[in-house]
Design a protein around this motif. Structure first.
Motif, short mmCIF file in Angstrom:
data_model
loop_
_atom_site.label_atom_id
_atom_site.label_comp_id
_atom_site.label_asym_id
_atom_site.label_seq_id
_atom_site.Cartn_x
_atom_site.Cartn_y
_atom_site.Cartn_z
N ASN A 191 40.26 29.60 39.15
CA ASN A 191 38.99 29.71 39.87
C ASN A 191 37.84 28.91 39.23
O ASN A 191 36.95 28.44 39.94
N GLN A 205 37.15 39.95 46.50
CA GLN A 205 36.89 40.31 45.10
C GLN A 205 35.39 40.20 44.83
O GLN A 205 34.79 39.16 45.09
N TYR A 244 34.11 38.48 38.97
CA TYR A 244 35.15 37.93 38.10
C TYR A 244 34.69 38.03 36.66
O TYR A 244 33.49 37.86 36.35
#
Length: 760
Positions: free
Chosen positions: A511, A536, A539
Motif C-alpha cells: 500500500n 479498512q 493502516y
C-alpha cells in the motif's frame, strides 16, 4: 532805634579781635521814624553757668520816658536770649554750642508800655556763635582690623584710619588734624596727613609673630600745643605665605606588616610637618623608590595631613621579606620662589610571616569524562600546597552543597576526582563542583577551587519520532500522493551532526512506499488509489529509523494512516466510516419504500408538534395549589412557614426536566440488521427504524410541551392562575383584589377592564 553793643569777650583778651567784632556794629541806617540797626552780633560759644551780655538796644524816644518798653522776638527769644524791657540789655541765658546751632535771627522793637502799640518799626539782627576748640577728634569706625602678608617690603600699605572733628573746619585750626603712632613702632608707620598705615620693618615672619596691636593718635590745632586729641587701636595680622617646606619628624621609619594584610588596609603612617598654615601647609606623599614590584601605595589623610601606607598587591613572605621605600612629601602650592618645597624619608617595611591557606595550582579546573563511564573512573586531579615555611600537609574534600547527588568522589590525599555514579549527558552536560584544600596542621586554613566537569557524548540513544504522527489519506487520491512527511530526533549530539536512515519494517508493503528527502526526513507515498473506508478505516505503518553512530542505534516507530473522504481539492471532509454504511442486500425499491415511510412519519410528527401547548381537558389538571391558613409577615417573612411547600411537588425531590427545549445529544447505539433468507425483510426493517426514531431524542421532530405547575414563591394571595381550573372565566370575580391594598390595585384594574370588555 539805636542798637549799641556792650559785648563782653570773656573768652579772649585779644584787643584786635575785640576791635574787629565792634567794628561791624557801627553801621547806622536812618529810618523814617527812627534809627534801625541792621547788623550781626558775634558771640563766642560758652559753657559757663552765668548769663552773658550780648548787647543793648536804645531808641531816641528813650529820654527818661518810662512809658516805653523793649521787646525781643525770633529764634531763641525768651529761652536762650532775654531782654531787659526797660534798659534794652540782651543777655544769653543758656550755653551756646556752635556745633548745635551756628547763628540765631531775632527782631527788636519798642512799644508803648501801656497800650502795647509799636512806637517804631521792628529791627532784625543776627547773633552768630563763634567757634572755639571744644571738640576733640574722634575715630568713629574704630577699633580697626588690618592684615598684610608676612615678609612684605617696607612701605607696603596695610590700612587707613579716619578721624573726625566737630569744630568749624573754616575758622582757625580747631578741626585741622595730624596723625601719629603712639604704639607699634618700629614695625609700622603712619602718614600724618592721609592716615595710611604702612609696613616700616622688613622681614616680619608670621611664624615668629602673627599679630600686632598699633595705637594711632589724631590731634587738632595742627598738632600744636593746646590741641585736643583722640586715639584708636588697629590690630594688624600677618597673613601666611608658603615660605616653609614640609619636614618629616624623623628621617627613617620602620613598619612590620603581616603578609596577610588585606589590599587597601593601612600598614603605617608618616607625617611631614609644615610651619605654614591652611593651603600652604598641605602636602602630598609619594613613593619614589624601593617599590619595584608596585606593591605599596601612599595616600594623604586630609584631616591629619598624614601619609597612609597601604597595599596595592598582596605581600608574600616567602618571596620577599622586607622593602626599603623612599617617601617624598611635597607642598601642594608652589613656594614664593616658584620652586616646590619637599622633603623625603626612608620607610623600611618588614614582612611578617603569617599562616596562609593553601594555594591551588589553578583557580579553576576543567575536566572531561564520557557519559556512562564506569564508576571509579578518574576524571582529573587537583593540587594545592602550603606556601608557609612549615609546609603543612593538605587534605582534599568536595563541598557537598555543590554535589547534592554525590556523583563524584575525591581522594583526600592526592586530590584525584573519580566517578561515584554514572553520568548521562542528555540529563546534564556540565557539572560544577567546589573542591576544598585544608591544612592538616591548622584546619582553619581552607582554600577553594571550582572544578567544571564536561560530560562527553556517546551514541547511547536511538533516533525516534518527535511526536505521534497521524496521517490522513484521501479515498480519491492518486497513486504517488504524499501522505505525510516524517522526521526524527536524537537525544545524542555527535560532533559531525545527525544522519538518519529510514526503512519500512515490511519492505514489500503493498500500500505504501517511502521517499528520502535528503534532509534527514522522508515522505510517505500511496501506491494505489483503491483505499476505501468501508474496506479498512486505518493502516498501521511501522518505520525503522537508524542513526550512523558507533555502534548504530535504531528504533521502530508506527505511523497511523486514517482513510478519509475528501473534496475534489483534496480537503479532508469526513473520516467516519458510519457516514457511508448502507444496509447491505437492499434493493432499490426497498430503499424508496423506506424513504417514503420516513417522510410520512416526519409529516405526522410535525403536525403533532403544531398543536396548542396548553391542554384544555378539564380532567387533566396539572396545576397544584397549596393552601395554608398561616398568617405570615408578608413577602419578606420566610420564617413563619416552610418555603418548600410552595414549590412544585413534582420538583421537590429532584430536578424536573424541561421539555420545551431541545435535549442534549445522546447517541444511542444501533443494532446491526440481519436480513432474511431471501435478503429483503422490509417489515422488520421498518419496525426497527420506527423503534429507533421513538427512542432517539436527537431525531427530529421532537415533542415540546409547556407545563405550568409552579406559581412562584412569596405570594400571600395564593395562586391566581385560571389555567386548567374547573370554573370558566365568567365564573371568576376579581373585585376582592381591590381590597388587598395598593400593591394589588393595578392588578385589580387590569382584571376589571377585562370583565368590562367581554361581549354581552
Amino acid at each position: 532805634m539805636l542798637l549799641s553793643s556792650l559785648l563782653f569777650l570773656q573768652s579772649t583778651s585779644d584787643a584786635a579781635l575785640r576791635s574787629r567784632l565792634l567794628e561791624g556794629q557801627r553801621i547806622l541806617i536812618r529810618a523814617k521814624r527812627g534809627w534801625v540797626w541792621n547788623q550781626m552780633f558775634v558771640l563766642e560759644e560758652f559753657s559757663g553757668p552765668d548769663p552773658i551780655l550780648v548787647g543793648r538796644l536804645h531808641t531816641d524816644l528813650d529820654v527818661g520816658n518810662k512809658n516805653i518798653r523793649y521787646v525781643l522776638a525770633g529764634e531763641g527769644a525768651g529761652t536762650i536770649f532775654a531782654i531787659n524791657d526797660k534798659t534794652g540789655d540782651i543777655h544769653a541765658m543758656k550755653r551756646l554750642d556752635r556745633e548745635e546751632k551756628a547763628e540765631y535771627t531775632l527782631t527788636a522793637q519798642v512799644i508803648n508800655r501801656d497800650t502795647n502799640e509799636p512806637l517804631e518799626p521792628p529791627s532784625e539782627f543776627i547773633i552768630k556763635v563763634q567757634d572755639i576748640n571744644d571738640n576733640p577728634p574722634q575715630f568713629i569706625e574704630g577699633p580697626y582690623q588690618g592684615s598684610v602678608p608676612e615678609m612684605s617690603p617696607v612701605g607696603t600699605s596695610v590700612t587707613r584710619v579716619t578721624a573726625t572733628d566737630a569744630d568749624d573746619p573754616v575758622y582757625g585750626n580747631s578741626a585741622k588734624l595730624v596723625y601719629s603712632i603712639l604704639e607699634g613702632q618700629p614695625y609700622f608707620s603712619i602718614d600724618q596727613n592721609s592716615a595710611v598705615i604702612k609696613v616700616a620693618l622688613a622681614g616680619m615672619d608670621r611664624e615668629l609673630r602673627e599679630e600686632y596691636l598699633v595705637v594711632i593718635q589724631a590731634k587738632d590745632m595742627g598738632g600744636h600745643m593746646g590741641g585736643l586729641s583722640g586715639t584708636t587701636t588697629v590690630t594688624i595680622t600677618l597673613t601666611d605665605i608658603n615660605d616653609n617646606p614640609p619636614k618629616f619628624s624623623k628621617g627613617s621609619y620602620e613598619f612590620t606588616i603581616p603578609e596577610d594584610l588585606g589590599i587597601g588596609k593601612p600598614g603605617g603612617r608618616v607625617k611631614a610637618n609644615d610651619r605654614d598654615i591652611g593651603e600652604n601647609a598641605r602636602s602630598t606623599y609619594s613613593i619614589v623608590g624601593g617599590d619595584e614590584r608596585d606593591v605599596f601605595q601612599i595616600i594623604t589623610d586630609s584631616p591629619t595631613q598624614e601619609g597612609i601606607l597601604s597595599l596595592k598587591k598582596p605581600l608574600d613572605f616567602e618571596s620577599k621579606k622586607f622593602y626599603n621605600l623612599t617617601v617624598v612629601a611635597t607642598n601642594v602650592r608652589s613656594s614664593t620662589t616658584g620652586v616646590p618645597f619637599l622633603d623625603q624619608a626612608v620607610v623600611k617595611v618588614v614582612v611578617e610571616d603569617a599562616d596562609e591557606p593553601p594555594v591551588f595550582t589553578e583557580s579553576m579546573y576543567v575536566f572531561e569524562v564520557h557519559e556512562n563511564a564506569p564508576i571509579t573512573t578518574v576524571i582529573g586531579t587537583v593540587a594545592a600546597r602550603d606556601q608557609d615555611a612549615m609546609r603543612s600537609l593538605i587534605r582534599y574534600s568536595i563541598d557537598r552543597h555543590t554535589d547534592l547527588e554525590r556523583q563524584f568522589n575525591i581522594h583526600v590525599e592526592d586530590g584525584k576526582i573519580t566517578l561515584a555514579k554514572p553520568l548521562d549527558r542528555e540529563t546534564d552536560t556540565w557539572h560544577n563542583i567546589t573542591v576544598t584544600a585544608t591544612e592538616i596542621r591548622n584546619h582553619s586554613q581552607i582554600s577553594r577551587a571550582i572544578v567544571a566537569i564536561r560530560v562527553l557524548d556517546i551514541n547511547d540513544n536511538a533516533p525516534e519520532f518527535p511526536a505521534e504522527y497521524e496521517a490522513y489519506l484521501c479515498e480519491n487520491g492518486k497513486p504517488g500522493q504524499v501522505i505525510q512527511t516524517i522526521s526524527a530526533v536524537d537525544k545524542d549530539n555527535p560532533v559531525q551532526g545527525h544522519t538518519f536512515h529510514y526503512r519500512m519494517e515490511i519492505l514489500s508493503n503493498p500500500n505504501f512506499t517511502i521517499k528520502n528527502n535528503l534532509d534527514n526526513s522522508i515522505s510517505i507515498l500511496a501506491k494505489h488509489d483503491s483505499f476505501r473506508r468501508q474496506k479498512q478505516e486505518f493502516y498501521l505503518l511501522p518505520i525503522v529509523v537508524t542513526d550512523d553512530g558507533d555502534p548504530p542505534m535504531s528504533s521502530t516507530n508506527t505511523l497511523t494512516i486514517r482513510v478519509c473522504g475528501c473534496s475534489k481539492d483534496g480537503v479532508v471532509q469526513s473520516c467516519n466510516p458510519e457516514a457511508f454504511v448502507l444496509p447491505i442486500g437492499l434493493s432499490m425499491g426497498a430503499l424508496i419504500a423506506i424513504l417514503a415511510f420516513i417522510v410520512v412519519l416526519f409529516v405526522t410528527l410535525r403536525r403533532h408538534k403544531n398543536e396548542p401547548l396548553i391542554i384544555k381537558d378539564d380532567e387533566d389538571v396539572r396545576e397544584n395549589i397549596i393552601r395554608y391558613d398561616d398568617e405570615g409577615g408578608g413577602e419578606e417573612d420566610t420564617e413563619a412557614f416552610d418555603i418548600a411547600t410552595l414549590q412544585n411537588p413534582d420538583g421537590i425531590n429532584g430536578f424536573l426536566p424541561r421539555k420545551d427545549i431541545k435535549p442534549d445529544l445522546q447517541f444511542m447505539p444501533r443494532q446491526g440488521h440481519h436480513s432474511g433468507p431471501n435478503g429483503v425483510d422490509v417489515d422488520e426493517f421498518i419496525n426497527v427504524r420506527l423503534h429507533e426514531a421513538d427512542n432517539d431524542p436527537t431525531a427530529p421532530p421532537y415533542d415540546s410541551i409547556q407545563i405550568y405547575g409552579y406559581e412562584g414563591r412569596g405570594s400571600v394571595a395564593g395562586s391566581l392562575s385560571s389555567l386548567e381550573t374547573a370554573s370558566s372565566d365568567s365564573d371568576q370575580n376579581y373585585d376582592y383584589l381591590r381590597e388587598w391594598g395598593p400593591r394589588f390595585r393595578r392588578l385589580g384594574e387590569l382584571y376589571s377592564v377585562g370583565e368590562s370588555d367581554r361581549d354581552p
